[in-house]
Design an enzyme around this catalytic site. Structure first.
Site, PDB file in Angstrom:
ATOM      1  N   GLU A   1     -21.407  98.086  26.543  1.00  0.00           N
ATOM      2  CA  GLU A   1     -22.156  96.861  26.813  1.00  0.00           C
ATOM      3  C   GLU A   1     -23.548  96.911  26.191  1.00  0.00           C
ATOM      4  O   GLU A   1     -24.451  96.193  26.593  1.00  0.00           O
ATOM      5  CB  GLU A   1     -22.246  96.588  28.314  1.00  0.00           C
ATOM      6  CG  GLU A   1     -23.251  97.409  29.076  1.00  0.00           C
ATOM      7  CD  GLU A   1     -22.864  98.859  29.365  1.00  0.00           C
ATOM      8  OE1 GLU A   1     -23.693  99.533  29.989  1.00  0.00           O
ATOM      9  OE2 GLU A   1     -21.776  99.315  28.992  1.00  0.00           O
TER      10      GLU A   1
ATOM     11  N   ASP B   1     -28.956  95.777  26.682  1.00  0.00           N
ATOM     12  CA  ASP B   1     -27.895  96.283  27.533  1.00  0.00           C
ATOM     13  C   ASP B   1     -27.611  95.244  28.611  1.00  0.00           C
ATOM     14  O   ASP B   1     -28.551  94.638  29.142  1.00  0.00           O
ATOM     15  CB  ASP B   1     -28.436  97.575  28.156  1.00  0.00           C
ATOM     16  CG  ASP B   1     -27.404  98.438  28.807  1.00  0.00           C
ATOM     17  OD1 ASP B   1     -26.324  98.594  28.251  1.00  0.00           O
ATOM     18  OD2 ASP B   1     -27.719  98.977  29.879  1.00  0.00           O
ATOM     19  N   ILE B   2     -26.331  95.013  28.933  1.00  0.00           N
ATOM     20  CA  ILE B   2     -25.984  94.113  30.034  1.00  0.00           C
ATOM     21  C   ILE B   2     -26.296  94.844  31.338  1.00  0.00           C
ATOM     22  O   ILE B   2     -25.845  95.969  31.552  1.00  0.00           O
ATOM     23  CB  ILE B   2     -24.508  93.694  29.985  1.00  0.00           C
ATOM     24  CG1 ILE B   2     -24.207  92.961  28.672  1.00  0.00           C
ATOM     25  CG2 ILE B   2     -24.166  92.821  31.192  1.00  0.00           C
ATOM     26  CD1 ILE B   2     -22.740  92.623  28.463  1.00  0.00           C
TER      27      ILE B   2
END
Length: 134
Positions: free
Chosen positions: A45, A2-3
């Protein structure tokens, strides 16, 4: 994976820069997760990678390479980082692919709670060799 803080990044820099950040993560995944591994964009994301016949240490090493490569991709105000959680059948016998994915997701959230920009493993017992990280 995950960003980290993606919503704040998107709000601060705009959707065009947010899209560029997603593309950078996708590019890193393409570079490092080649066949027989498969990488997918799972959500906004969020990404997942399936690593058939991968031992736990190999998954940990690849996850760390991905994390470091994303961190190096952009510098300064536009820098992004990722958090990675992984689970492996060499760690625990999962009843289903969904349970394994849930374990990787749990490890991802553990990485976020521990401060983000890190790799965390789901811990369990030994079984067959397949790794997945989210």
């Amino acid at each position: 994976l995950d960003i980290d803080h993606f919503k704040a990044y998107n709000d601060r820099h705009g959707h065009v820069r947010g899209d560029e950040a997603i593309k950078i993560v996708a590019s890193v995944l393409r570079r490092h997760a080649r066949k027989p591994f498969t990488a997918y964009r799972y959500g906004g994301e969020e990404f997942t990678v399936i690593l058939p016949n991968m031992e736990e240490q190999g998954a940990a090493d690849l996850a760390e390479r991905l994390r470091a490569s994303v961190q190096e991709a952009l510098q300064g105000d536009l820098a992004i980082t990722i958090s990675v959680g992984y689970a492996s059948l060499s760690q625990a016998p999962f009843e289903s692919a969904e349970k394994m994915f849930e374990a990787a997701d749990f490890a991802l959230y553990s990485a976020k709670q521990a401060g983000r920009n890190r790799v965390m493993a789901f811990k369990g017992r030994r079984s067959e060799d397949l790794a997945v990280f989210a």
